[in-house]
Structure formats: C-alpha cells, structure tokens
Design a protein around this motif. Structure first.
Motif, mmCIF file in Angstrom:
data_model
loop_
_atom_site.group_PDB
_atom_site.id
_atom_site.type_symbol
_atom_site.label_atom_id
_atom_site.label_comp_id
_atom_site.label_asym_id
_atom_site.label_seq_id
_atom_site.Cartn_x
_atom_site.Cartn_y
_atom_site.Cartn_z
ATOM 1 N N PRO A 74 -6.782 10.017 3.347
ATOM 2 C CA PRO A 74 -7.923 10.217 2.452
ATOM 3 C C PRO A 74 -7.765 9.503 1.110
ATOM 4 C CG PRO A 74 -6.569 12.194 2.571
ATOM 5 C CD PRO A 74 -6.044 11.274 3.601
ATOM 6 N N THR A 75 -6.528 9.267 0.710
ATOM 7 C CA THR A 75 -6.270 8.569 -0.560
ATOM 8 C C THR A 75 -5.093 7.611 -0.375
ATOM 9 O OG1 THR A 75 -7.019 10.475 -1.857
ATOM 10 C CG2 THR A 75 -5.672 8.836 -3.004
ATOM 11 N N TYR A 76 -5.275 6.403 -0.858
ATOM 12 C CA TYR A 76 -4.170 5.424 -0.828
ATOM 13 C C TYR A 76 -4.379 4.443 -1.983
ATOM 14 C CZ TYR A 76 -7.735 2.662 1.596
ATOM 15 O OH TYR A 76 -8.904 2.009 1.929
ATOM 16 N N LEU A 94 -7.015 1.937 13.834
ATOM 17 C CA LEU A 94 -7.660 1.939 12.519
ATOM 18 C C LEU A 94 -8.296 3.296 12.226
ATOM 19 C CD1 LEU A 94 -8.774 0.563 9.955
ATOM 20 C CD2 LEU A 94 -10.676 -0.297 11.368
ATOM 21 N N VAL A 95 -9.030 3.821 13.196
ATOM 22 C CA VAL A 95 -9.695 5.111 12.998
ATOM 23 C C VAL A 95 -8.658 6.215 12.783
ATOM 24 C CG1 VAL A 95 -11.142 6.861 14.110
ATOM 25 C CG2 VAL A 95 -11.761 4.434 14.273
ATOM 26 N N THR A 96 -7.569 6.174 13.555
ATOM 27 C CA THR A 96 -6.504 7.177 13.392
ATOM 28 C C THR A 96 -5.893 7.104 11.999
ATOM 29 O OG1 THR A 96 -5.993 7.098 15.757
ATOM 30 C CG2 THR A 96 -4.300 7.992 14.300
ATOM 31 N N THR A 97 -5.667 5.902 11.527
ATOM 32 C CA THR A 97 -5.093 5.727 10.187
ATOM 33 C C THR A 97 -6.043 6.241 9.113
ATOM 34 O OG1 THR A 97 -3.838 3.787 10.917
ATOM 35 C CG2 THR A 97 -4.184 4.044 8.543
ATOM 36 N N ILE A 98 -7.296 5.911 9.229
ATOM 37 C CA ILE A 98 -8.285 6.347 8.238
ATOM 38 C C ILE A 98 -8.364 7.871 8.178
ATOM 39 C CG2 ILE A 98 -10.776 6.424 7.777
ATOM 40 C CD1 ILE A 98 -10.866 3.487 8.709
ATOM 41 N N ASP A 99 -8.326 8.510 9.346
ATOM 42 C CA ASP A 99 -8.378 9.971 9.379
ATOM 43 C C ASP A 99 -7.203 10.599 8.640
ATOM 44 O OD1 ASP A 99 -10.723 10.015 10.793
ATOM 45 O OD2 ASP A 99 -9.780 10.289 12.758
ATOM 46 N N TRP A 138 -8.106 4.051 -3.682
ATOM 47 C CA TRP A 138 -9.281 4.404 -2.897
ATOM 48 C C TRP A 138 -9.173 5.880 -2.481
ATOM 49 C CZ3 TRP A 138 -6.945 -0.234 -2.911
ATOM 50 C CH2 TRP A 138 -7.758 -1.374 -3.049
ATOM 51 N N THR A 139 -10.193 6.632 -2.795
ATOM 52 C CA THR A 139 -10.266 8.035 -2.378
ATOM 53 C C THR A 139 -11.498 8.175 -1.503
ATOM 54 O OG1 THR A 139 -9.239 8.765 -4.446
ATOM 55 C CG2 THR A 139 -10.409 10.430 -3.136
ATOM 56 N N ALA A 140 -11.273 8.583 -0.254
ATOM 57 C CA ALA A 140 -12.364 8.570 0.726
ATOM 58 C C ALA A 140 -12.689 9.968 1.244
ATOM 59 C CB ALA A 140 -12.001 7.664 1.899
ATOM 60 N N VAL A 159 0.851 -1.185 0.000
ATOM 61 C CA VAL A 159 0.000 0.000 0.000
ATOM 62 C C VAL A 159 0.885 1.232 0.000
ATOM 63 C CG1 VAL A 159 -1.673 1.341 1.338
ATOM 64 C CG2 VAL A 159 -1.929 -1.143 1.145
ATOM 65 N N GLU A 160 0.513 2.183 -0.828
ATOM 66 C CA GLU A 160 1.216 3.464 -0.868
ATOM 67 C C GLU A 160 0.231 4.591 -0.548
ATOM 68 O OE1 GLU A 160 3.021 3.922 -4.684
ATOM 69 O OE2 GLU A 160 4.520 2.343 -4.340
ATOM 70 N N PRO A 161 0.587 5.464 0.395
ATOM 71 C CA PRO A 161 1.775 5.411 1.259
ATOM 72 C C PRO A 161 1.696 4.270 2.270
ATOM 73 C CG PRO A 161 0.350 7.212 1.923
ATOM 74 C CD PRO A 161 -0.243 6.644 0.677
ATOM 75 N N ALA A 162 2.853 3.811 2.700
ATOM 76 C CA ALA A 162 2.920 2.629 3.566
ATOM 77 C C ALA A 162 2.177 2.827 4.882
ATOM 78 C CB ALA A 162 4.388 2.282 3.836
ATOM 79 N N GLU A 163 2.167 4.068 5.389
ATOM 80 C CA GLU A 163 1.499 4.299 6.668
ATOM 81 C C GLU A 163 -0.021 4.136 6.581
ATOM 82 O OE1 GLU A 163 2.609 8.409 4.953
ATOM 83 O OE2 GLU A 163 3.492 6.393 5.111
ATOM 84 N N CYS A 164 -0.537 3.956 5.380
ATOM 85 C CA CYS A 164 -1.976 3.767 5.206
ATOM 86 C C CYS A 164 -2.358 2.301 5.059
ATOM 87 C CB CYS A 164 -2.457 4.545 3.975
ATOM 88 S SG CYS A 164 -2.289 6.336 4.120
ATOM 89 N N THR A 165 -1.430 1.388 5.293
ATOM 90 C CA THR A 165 -1.685 -0.032 5.090
ATOM 91 C C THR A 165 -2.866 -0.535 5.919
ATOM 92 O OG1 THR A 165 0.647 -0.441 4.575
ATOM 93 C CG2 THR A 165 -0.666 -2.335 5.246
ATOM 94 N N VAL A 166 -2.956 -0.080 7.176
ATOM 95 C CA VAL A 166 -4.034 -0.544 8.050
ATOM 96 C C VAL A 166 -5.412 -0.159 7.500
ATOM 97 C CG1 VAL A 166 -5.052 -0.215 10.349
ATOM 98 C CG2 VAL A 166 -2.606 -0.649 10.108
ATOM 99 N N ALA A 167 -5.486 0.936 6.724
ATOM 100 C CA ALA A 167 -6.766 1.313 6.122
ATOM 101 C C ALA A 167 -7.254 0.240 5.159
ATOM 102 C CB ALA A 167 -6.627 2.650 5.400
ATOM 103 N N ARG A 168 -6.342 -0.552 4.649
ATOM 104 C CA ARG A 168 -6.693 -1.629 3.707
ATOM 105 C C ARG A 168 -6.826 -2.980 4.407
ATOM 106 N NH1 ARG A 168 -9.121 -4.170 0.975
ATOM 107 N NH2 ARG A 168 -8.696 -5.110 -1.052
#
Length: 299
Positions: free
Chosen positions: A201-203, A193-198, A215-217, A142-151
């Motif tokens: 917005p796009t990953y 998870l909630v912190t990561t999602i916030d 995904w654009t949220a 996942v890019e960026p890597a810090e957004c992996t948990v969102a997936r």
C-alpha cells in the motif's frame, strides 16, 4: 219345568262349551310361537333391519394385506451430463504486439480530452515515445525492496518497453507499455504485479541526492472492460508537494499497459482534484476501448 237359558249360551253342558277346551287354547299358543319365530328370521335375513352391522373381529386373526394393483413404472431418464460452461475467451488474449504495433495501445489525444475533464482544453506531449527507459534510474531503489515491481511493472528488463505522456497545467496522463515475449509470459508477469500491488500500500523510491517520492495507494479495484485490469487511487508525494492520481494496469495479449492520470493543478482539495480526472471507471473504459481497437488492427 222349562229352562230359561238361551240356546247356545255356552253352558257347561252345551256343545259350544266343549270347543273352548284346552286343545283350542294350545292352538293360539302355537300360532303366537310361529309368528315370533318368523319375526326373528326376518330380523336376521333382512338387510334393511335396524340391527348391529359391525363384524366381530377375532384378535387372533391377521387382517390380510390387499394385493397392490400392478402399475407400469415410468422409464427412468438418466440425467444429462452437462459440463460447466467455460467463460468465453477474451478477444485479443493471445494478441502478439511487436515494437511497431505496440504503440497503437497509446490513448489518442481526442479520446483523452473527451474523457478527462482536466484535459478538455487540450493536451500536448510531455514525454515523447522512446525518451523514457525502463526501470529505475541508476543508483535508485525502492523501499521496501519487495515492492519494486509496483514501480517497475516487471522485475527484470522486458523484451520491449515504451512510454509516453500527454500533459497540460492540470493533468499529466502517462502510459507505459511493457511488452513480454508472448501472452503466457505476460499473464505470469501480470499475476506477479497484482500480487505485489496488493501487498504494497505504501512504498518509496530512493534516489541518491534527491527526493525520489513516495506512493500511498488505496486497495485496487477491478477495471472496467473485457481485458483483465485493476485501478487504484494513489497519492504521490515528492519534494514537499502531493498530487492525487489514479493508476491502472491492464493485460492485453503480450503487453501490460500501465497508465497514471495525475492531477497537477495543486491545492489541498483532494476530492476536487480527483474529480477533475474523471472516475476510475471512465478512465479504465477509455484505455480498454483503445486496446480493443489496437487488437482489431492486428487482424
């Protein structure tokens, strides 16, 4: 020669003349003085007389302060120490699902067909229970890597994971159940998870040799119901096409329930496609009601 003056005329030689002497005139003077003295006394002693009544105040004198009438003080009532009321516990917050009971969190077909307009004509199983493993395909990232948990919902493989989808030509409703060791572990994971999602917005998911999708949220909103939950509007783009969706996450005991309702009919009318899914509130309510029933089945 006989006198012609009448008797008693008061001549100088007559006895009556002697009575108008100075002694007689002094008697009238004394009477007048006595009357004046009596009048003066009456002015002083008569309270109804018309005279000045304002007392003369000596500037050197201090007006005495009147002594206050003692009163009985009302007893002081000490304020009661009322503790701040705590919110009522969430039913099922400590629920513990295992591999067998966790599947009771899947939304039933009749409920989906009633709540989602695009599913009204019926749905069938797309991904069967147990077919989809947790995490990313081998070699994907996942890019960026810090957004992996969102997936992936959690950063490392959880003790339990199961997914299922119900589909037709217009809608794909997928649920993922990520089971943690206990409610405390699930709460910590849900917070991350909630912190990561916030913050994401796009990953994008990068797959070797294929288009993994982006995904654009929109910002997450709070879900409807008793269990902690969030819902987002998401646009998924892959292989040149885009599909609008609603995605939600909910914490139930030791399980994080993730659901995605995607409009698959195609077209560019995003508002109409989203309307075919219902509303974020109706979708969240449907998932919450299923969770409440699942928790009740555990008892």
């Amino acid at each position: 020669m006989t006198s012609t003056e009448p008797a008693g005329s008061g001549g100088a030689g007559s006895p009556d003349a002697s009575q108008d002497s100075p002694d007689r005139r002094w008697w009238w003077v004394v009477a007048i003085v006595v009357v004046a003295a009596v009048a003066a006394v009456l002015l002083i002693v008569q309270p109804w007389a018309d005279h000045e009544t304002e007392p003369i105040v000596d500037a050197t004198m201090t007006t005495p302060t009147p002594t206050p009438t003692p009163t009985t003080a009302a007893p002081t009532v000490a304020p009661s120490l009322t503790a701040t009321p705590s919110p009522p516990p969430v039913p099922g917050a400590d629920a513990l699902f295992d591999d067998e009971t966790v599947t009771s969190l899947f939304v039933r077909k009749p409920a989906l067909e009633e709540a989602v307009p695009a599913a009204a004509d019926g749905v069938e199983t797309g991904i069967a229970v147990g077919e989809l493993p947790w995490g990313l395909p081998e070699g994907s990232s996942v890019e960026p890597a810090e957004c992996t948990v969102a997936r992936t919902v959690v950063a490392t493989a959880p003790p339990g994971y199961v997914a299922r989808s119900l589909v037709n030509d217009e809608v794909d409703f997928t649920q993922e159940l990520t089971r943690l060791a206990d409610a405390t572990a699930a709460q910590d994971a849900f917070r991350d998870l909630v912190t990561t999602i916030d913050g994401c917005p796009t990953y994008s998911q990068v797959n070797p040799g294929t288009d993994g999708g982006t995904w654009t949220a929109e910002p997450a909103i709070e879900g409807q119901g008793v269990f902690p939950a969030i819902v987002q509007e998401v646009l998924h783009s892959a292989e040149g096409t885009s599909a609008p969706a609603y995605r939600g996450h909910m914490l139930v005991g030791n399980v994080i329930v993730t659901w995605t309702a995607t409009a698959t009919a195609g077209g560019d009318d995003v508002p109409a496609l989203l309307a075919s899914l219902g509303t974020p509130e109706s979708l969240s309510t449907m998932v919450q009601e299923r969770a409440q029933a699942a928790v009740a089945d555990l008892s």
